[in-house]
Design a protein around this motif. Structure first.
Motif, PDB file in Angstrom:
ATOM      1  N   GLY A  81      -5.927  11.597   8.255  1.00 21.44           N
ATOM      2  CA  GLY A  81      -5.861  10.571   7.212  1.00 21.44           C
ATOM      3  C   GLY A  81      -5.101   9.354   7.708  1.00 21.44           C
ATOM      4  O   GLY A  81      -4.772   9.241   8.885  1.00 21.44           O
ATOM      5  N   THR A  82      -4.802   8.477   6.797  1.00 24.92           N
ATOM      6  CA  THR A  82      -4.100   7.247   7.169  1.00 24.92           C
ATOM      7  C   THR A  82      -2.604   7.423   6.981  1.00 24.92           C
ATOM      8  O   THR A  82      -2.142   8.356   6.342  1.00 24.92           O
ATOM      9  CB  THR A  82      -4.593   6.070   6.305  1.00 24.92           C
ATOM     10  OG1 THR A  82      -4.373   6.411   4.942  1.00 24.92           O
ATOM     11  CG2 THR A  82      -6.054   5.784   6.541  1.00 24.92           C
TER      12      THR A  82
ATOM     13  N   PRO B 283     -13.819  12.214  25.263  1.00 28.49           N
ATOM     14  CA  PRO B 283     -14.084  11.040  24.412  1.00 28.49           C
ATOM     15  C   PRO B 283     -13.164   9.889  24.802  1.00 28.49           C
ATOM     16  O   PRO B 283     -12.087  10.092  25.363  1.00 28.49           O
ATOM     17  CB  PRO B 283     -13.754  11.546  23.006  1.00 28.49           C
ATOM     18  CG  PRO B 283     -12.807  12.671  23.207  1.00 28.49           C
ATOM     19  CD  PRO B 283     -13.156  13.288  24.537  1.00 28.49           C
ATOM     20  N   SER B 284     -13.584   8.675  24.472  1.00 28.09           N
ATOM     21  CA  SER B 284     -12.737   7.506  24.718  1.00 28.09           C
ATOM     22  C   SER B 284     -11.544   7.576  23.762  1.00 28.09           C
ATOM     23  O   SER B 284     -11.545   8.339  22.795  1.00 28.09           O
ATOM     24  CB  SER B 284     -13.529   6.223  24.456  1.00 28.09           C
ATOM     25  OG  SER B 284     -13.792   6.087  23.064  1.00 28.09           O
TER      26      SER B 284
ATOM     27  N   ALA C 255     -11.451   9.351  20.071  1.00 31.99           N
ATOM     28  CA  ALA C 255     -10.462  10.397  19.792  1.00 31.99           C
ATOM     29  C   ALA C 255      -9.556   9.981  18.623  1.00 31.99           C
ATOM     30  O   ALA C 255      -9.248  10.799  17.749  1.00 31.99           O
ATOM     31  CB  ALA C 255      -9.625  10.685  21.036  1.00 31.99           C
ATOM     32  N   TYR C 256      -9.167   8.705  18.583  1.00 32.70           N
ATOM     33  CA  TYR C 256      -8.308   8.223  17.502  1.00 32.70           C
ATOM     34  C   TYR C 256      -9.051   8.261  16.164  1.00 32.70           C
ATOM     35  O   TYR C 256      -8.490   8.651  15.144  1.00 32.70           O
ATOM     36  CB  TYR C 256      -7.817   6.810  17.804  1.00 32.70           C
ATOM     37  CG  TYR C 256      -6.832   6.292  16.785  1.00 32.70           C
ATOM     38  CD1 TYR C 256      -5.536   6.792  16.729  1.00 32.70           C
ATOM     39  CD2 TYR C 256      -7.198   5.317  15.860  1.00 32.70           C
ATOM     40  CE1 TYR C 256      -4.627   6.338  15.789  1.00 32.70           C
ATOM     41  CE2 TYR C 256      -6.297   4.856  14.915  1.00 32.70           C
ATOM     42  CZ  TYR C 256      -5.013   5.366  14.888  1.00 32.70           C
ATOM     43  OH  TYR C 256      -4.122   4.926  13.952  1.00 32.70           O
ATOM     44  N   ALA C 257     -10.323   7.871  16.176  1.00 37.03           N
ATOM     45  CA  ALA C 257     -11.125   7.910  14.953  1.00 37.03           C
ATOM     46  C   ALA C 257     -11.244   9.349  14.443  1.00 37.03           C
ATOM     47  O   ALA C 257     -11.133   9.601  13.236  1.00 37.03           O
ATOM     48  CB  ALA C 257     -12.509   7.314  15.203  1.00 37.03           C
TER      49      ALA C 257
END
Length: 81
Positions: A58-59, A44-45, A49-51
């Motif tokens: 979580g945040t 994945p880009s 990957a970050y998403a």
């Protein structure tokens, strides 16, 4: 869907596939599963990957981000810009 024909399959390999039929898959279904597991997946880009990471983790809790510049400055010996 595309058809793939395998010729001259060694009898030992065919026997192994038949043994795996007890997983309630036909030889064709089992061969597809094994090929799917054996072939590499596209990576994945970074954004994807970050998403996915954010979905799992979580945040960042409020107040944490404000503390990071001070930690970085102290830990790395950098001056704030």
């Amino acid at each position: 869907m595309t058809t793939l024909t395998l010729k001259q399959v060694p009898p030992e390999l065919l026997d192994q596939l038949r043994e795996l039929e007890r997983e309630r898959r036909s030889i064709n279904q089992q061969a597809i599963v094994l090929l799917d597991q054996a072939l590499p997946r596209p990576r994945p880009s970074f954004t994807e990957a970050y998403a996915e990471f954010r979905k799992k983790v979580g945040t960042i809790p409020r107040g944490t981000a404000e503390a990071l510049p001070g930690l970085r400055q102290r830990d790395l010996g950098r001056k704030r810009r």
